[in-house]
Design an enzyme around this catalytic site. Structure first.
Site, PDB file in Angstrom:
ATOM      1  N   SER A 146     -10.306  -0.408   6.730  1.00 16.87           N
ATOM      2  CA  SER A 146      -9.450  -0.438   5.589  1.00 16.87           C
ATOM      3  C   SER A 146      -8.925  -1.480   4.985  1.00 16.87           C
ATOM      4  CB  SER A 146      -8.504   0.961   5.484  1.00 16.87           C
ATOM      5  OG  SER A 146      -9.180   2.181   5.558  1.00 16.87           O
TER       6      SER A 146
ATOM      7  N   LYS B  20       0.859  -1.217  -0.059  1.00 22.78           N
ATOM      8  CA  LYS B  20      -0.040   0.084   0.032  1.00 22.78           C
ATOM      9  C   LYS B  20       0.953   1.168  -0.065  1.00 22.78           C
ATOM     10  CE  LYS B  20      -4.008   2.137   2.445  1.00 22.78           C
ATOM     11  NZ  LYS B  20      -4.837   1.917   3.656  1.00 22.78           N
TER      12      LYS B  20
ATOM     13  N   SER C  27      -9.700   1.706   2.641  1.00 17.23           N
ATOM     14  CA  SER C  27      -8.925   2.561   1.729  1.00 17.23           C
ATOM     15  C   SER C  27      -7.698   1.650   0.923  1.00 17.23           C
ATOM     16  CB  SER C  27      -8.104   3.702   2.402  1.00 17.23           C
ATOM     17  OG  SER C  27      -7.426   3.072   3.566  1.00 17.23           O
TER      18      SER C  27
END
Lengths: 489, 480
Positions: A178, A79, A154
């Site tokens: 997330s 990420k 996210s």
């Protein structure tokens, strides 16, 4: 199954048995990127050359007869809010669009010791604020099961990459769901470990008391292996827990007999999609059939979790993001007459709408005259929410509920209504507020054939029991072998 | 109307740890710009602070030495404000649960009166960086650069109650705090390097009233002289405003030492709302009774106790003992002189007299004195034995200042041994009597003071080496 569809534990065995080379595998994943990335858009940075070089190095090692570790030579995605030395870390924000960290996050140091192949940095909601990855300043990621739908967020890029076969595994971060919610939306496994289990050093902070890094994988076995690698006390993170890390793969046993599984009634009310409720209820029945004891429980303060979360996380974010002022790194607006104008213009120009909204909420909640009514009260309710769980865990071993109240929705469907977006977090934020571990495993599909996730919540530092329940459930089904139909596949 | 000043101080002191409060960077002063920095103190995305244990130790020791209670549960908070010398745009500090609370120090005023100044709290925090402007201030500069070397240097802030009522008391309080911090060796307290600086709060109220007036604050005062001067000016300024029927505006004022005035900087309307919040990246600080006791035991003898001991053990006056113990270095120097067997009162006089005078003249610290305690002790020994007179000793001391030789060697080489041989002195006395008949007559006719001139002549002719007592005796004898 094609190479890029396999989980890491299968690929590891194939590498060890010399059925494949890391280069073949890496090239297969890169070819898959060429094929589908135009639709999925999971990556912000792809480090193709580095990946090939890493793969070749691993192959040389294997050729020499050296033993390899679990992730060695297996391609994964990181990420883009996890700092990677020498490779851009943008947090999907314009303000960091050219930022290259001069250091590695602790999880990267731990991973790199394993010699995995790093394919690139995955898209996300800007600074991890959002639940659909639509808040990325750069691109909208498509859900591999239907690219018109959001992948969740996210960590949407991480989950989409694993589901699309453009990564075998990925790391995400979870502040209010997330990791778990995009895993649920994309039909993969995602775990938020106990707060403090994994070092946050090098994770660009959104809300420090809630953030936690965790794995996103194709199945529970890979999840346990990666958790082994990234867990543990870190002297650079004083909030990391000083507890010995068990071998999580030992928890991969098919046995839930006699385990008490709590079903919180508050998680099955208003706003829950009927397909989600039906699918999750079926999963609960399955656990019962496998020998678990199902206990209805109450977590009475659940209703307050979202308001609490949306005071505490913006308050922390408001200060965490104050550093993006254009002074010593990141972007700086041109033509400012003085210091105040420089900072104001920079932040106005380079931060996104949702980020600015949360900074404003946070600063408001911390302001003189409002602190007691908002921030302090939120801290008190946070304690009540934690006490709800403490009480529940006196009766049960794990708690099971939906990961998200709905399956993945269409891109653009909810983005104009922040409040509706926030309500999507109802099932996931309570764990972050209480610091508890939770995992999302696929448990079926909606009528539109979009994946649905089952959330299993554990006691603090008891990832083993949720892995055990998740593994037992997974093995009783075949959802983990399903793959999104995408490209030529 | 007569007014009474109400003064409170916030003293910031840099702690002398080797590394910064939340990272491993060096704290050395004066290094090249931005060489003592790392991702953590630069506040780069993703970094986390970790507390330097020495900072906690030093803060607790300071608290104990300043008679504070130590909070066994303490935490850090974020103090939010935007300024480029603060890379995170918050200062990690302590808000509602500081490490130390409720302490005090006693000060002794020039009139001998002792007064207790209460300490509200002591908290730990990080220092900010330094702005380097192309012009004089950020407003009139085209460019400004930031030097982050100081960012993260550990500080303690010592907040007093508004217990002081004169500039003198404020200075004495700050001197006392400095002395204590130096005694316990937690801060270099080099004021010229900004190690120790104070924010001064002052208000006036009608004498005898117990209602507080509106206060003004002067920030970053870094010399004792400036503390006294700034407060004196500000008290007079406030008095004039009140006398003219005006109101004091609550504001921050700067002290301009060159012009000797304070100037308005920022009024309360523009005051910051720091939006304090608990620092989520640092775990709360738990301190046990055992740890606190261990720190207490490790403290050296503190100034007040040491002063009392010097008065009792050596019969020094309260004034002398106060000066000798005002710094740990001087007190230790004194002890080392005594260890050579030197007389305590002579030792005190020499330290406060010639030694201090020479050190001041050359701006030296006592620890850098060319005359160390051992040699001074030996020299005092020569005085006590009568080998040299006090007057000759001054010459010997000046020689010692310039050369590393022992006082014995200097006395011998320079032929400064005191003449105690009665015969030799008698010869000189006879000559002087012969040559100064007028003075002899005067003396004989009742002007006893005239003997002084004769003694002076004898001393002069003996080049100061004659023992003055012996000279007096012999003269008195001969003149009958």
């Amino acid at each position: 199954m094609k190479l890029f569809e396999q989980p890491a534990h299968v690929l590891h065995d194939m590498l060890v048995n010399k059925e494949i080379t890391s280069l073949e595998l890496t090239e297969a994943v890169l070819a898959r990127i060429d094929e589908v990335e135009g639709d999925v858009k999971a990556y912000l940075t792809i480090t193709r050359d580095v990946a090939i070089a890493q793969a070749k190095a691993v192959d040389e090692k294997i050729a020499k007869g050296e033993t390899i570790s679990f992730l060695e030579g297996i391609p994964g995605a990181i990420k883009d809010n996890i700092c990677t030395k020498g490779v851009k870390t943008t947090c999907a924000s314009k303000i960091l669009q050219n930022f290259v960290a001069p250091y590695d996050a602790t999880v990267m140091t731990k991973l790199k010791a394993q010699n995995p192949v790093i394919i690139g940095k995955a898209n996300m909601d800007e600074f991890a604020m959002g639940g659909s990855t639509e808040n990325s300043a750069f691109q909208k990621t498509g859900n591999p099961w239907n690219t018109e739908c959001v992948p969740g967020g996210s960590s949407g890029g991480s989950a989409a990459a694993v589901a699309a076969g453009t990564a075998v595994w990925a790391l995400g971060s979870d502040t209010g769901g997330s990791i778990r919610q995009p895993a649920s939306f994309c039909g993969v496994v995602g775990m938020k470990p106990t707060y403090g289990r994994v070092s946050r050093y090098g994770l660009v902070a959104y809300a420090s008391s809630l953030d936690q890094i965790g794995p996103i994988t194709k199945d529970v076995t890979d999840c346990a292996h990666i958790l082994n690698i990234i867990s543990g006390r870190d002297e650079m993170d004083s909030t990391s827990v000083n507890e010995e890390v068990p071998d999580f793969t030992k928890a991969l046993v098919e046995d839930v007999k006699g385990l008490k599984v709590g079903i919180p009634k508050e998680y099955f009310v208003k706003g829950i999609d009927p397909d989600v409720e039906k699918t999750v209820r079926e999963a609960i029945d399955k656990l019962k059939e496998l020998g678990a004891e199902i206990v209805e429980i109450s977590l009475p303060n659940t209703d307050y979790a979202i308001s609490t979360y949306y005071l505490i996380s913006p308050a922390e974010a408001a200060t965490n993001l104050a550093r993006y002022d254009g002074v010593s790194y990141g972007e700086r607006a041109e033509d400012a007459a003085d210091l105040v104008e420089m900072i104001t213009k920079t932040r106005t120009q380079y931060l996104g709408e949702e980020v600015k909204r949360r900074i404003m909420i946070g600063n408001y909640a911390l302001s003189a005259g409002y602190y007691d009514a908002y921030y302090l009260k939120a801290l008190k309710v946070r304690r009540l929410i934690k006490e709800d769980f403490d009480k529940a865990f006196e009766q049960v071993d794990v708690i099971v509920c939906p990961t998200a109240p709905t399956p993945a929705y269409k891109i653009g469907e909810k983005i104009s209504n922040p409040l509706e977006m926030y309500l999507q977090d109802a099932c996931t934020v309570p764990l972050n507020l209480a610091g508890l571990p939770g995992i999302s495993v696929p448990c079926g599909y909606s009528s539109d054939n979009m994946p649905i996730g089952l959330q299993i919540i554990g006691k603090a530092l008891d990832e083993e029991t949720i892995l055990r329940v998740a593994y037992t459930y997974e093995q009783s089904q075949s959802y983990h072998n399903d793959r999104a139909q995408l490209g030529g596949n | 109307m007569s007014y009474e000043a109400v003064i409170g101080l916030e003293i910031h002191s840099e702690l002398k740890t080797n590394t910064k409060i939340f990272c491993g960077c060096a704290t050395t002063f004066g290094a090249e710009h931005n060489t003592h920095v790392c991702p953590v103190c630069l506040g780069l995305p993703g970094v986390l602070p970790t507390l330097n244990k020495r900072v906690l130790e030093f803060a607790i020791k300071a608290g104990l030495a300043l008679n504070c209670e130590i909070n066994k549960f303490s935490k850090f908070d974020r103090k939010n404000y935007y300024y480029p010398d603060l890379p995170k745009n918050w200062q990690t500090s302590q808000y509602d649960l500081p490490i130390c609370e409720n302490g005090y120090v006693d000060i002794t005023k020039s009139n001998g009166e002792t007064k207790r100044i209460r300490i509200t709290r002591i908290h730990m925090e990080e220092d900010a960086g330094k702005l380097v402007h192309s012009g004089n201030t950020i407003k009139d500069s085209d460019t400004s650069n930031v030097d982050y070397n100081r960012t993260g240097v550990p500080l303690i802030e010592i907040v007093s109650e508004p217990d002081m009522s004169s500039p003198e008391e404020a200075r004495l309080y700050m001197e006392k705090v400095k002395s204590i911090l130096q005694y316990i060796d937690v801060s270099n307290c080099k004021m010229e390097e900004g190690n120790l600086r104070a924010d001064l709060n002052v208000s006036l109220r009608p004498a005898g009233s117990d209602v507080l007036g509106t206060r003004t604050e002067m920030k970053n005062i870094n010399s004792f002289k400036a503390v006294e001067e700034a407060l004196t000016y500000e008290i007079e300024r406030q008095e004039e405003v009140l006398e003219d029927g005006g109101h004091i505006i609550q504001e921050t004022r700067t002290w301009d030492p060159d012009r000797g005035i304070t100037l308005s900087m920022r009024s309360k309307e523009n005051a910051h709302d720091y939006r304090y919040m608990p620092e989520p990246d640092l775990v709360p600080i738990i301190t046990t009774d055992e740890e606190i006791e261990a720190f207490r035991k490790s403290l050296p003898e503190l100034p007040d106790a040491r002063k009392a001991r010097l008065e009792e053990q050596f019969g020094l006056s309260a004034y002398d003992a106060g000066i000798i113990t005002s710094s740990r270095e001087m007190a230790e120097y004194f002890d080392a002189v005594i260890e050579t067997g030197a007389d305590a009162k002579l030792a005190a006089n020499w330290i406060m007299g010639d030694l201090s005078k020479n050190l001041n003249a050359e701006s030296l610290e006592i620890s850098d004195s060319p005359v160390d305690a051992k040699r001074l002790g030996e020299m005092i020994g020569l005085i006590s034995k009568g080998t040299i007179s006090s007057k000759i000793a001054k010459k010997v001391f000046e020689e010692m200042w310039k050369s590393p030789d022992s006082p014995e060697k200097i006395v011998k080489d320079k032929g400064l041994v005191q003449i105690t041989d009665t015969k030799a002195i008698e010869e000189i006395v006879d000559k002087v009597i012969e040559a100064n008949q007028k003075a002899v007559e005067d003396y004989k006719s009742g002007n006893k003071k005239a003997i002084g001139a004769l003694v002076g002549q004898v001393m002069k002719q003996s080049k100061g080496k004659a023992n003055p007592q012996t000279v007096n005796q012999i003269l008195a004898q001969k003149l009958g």
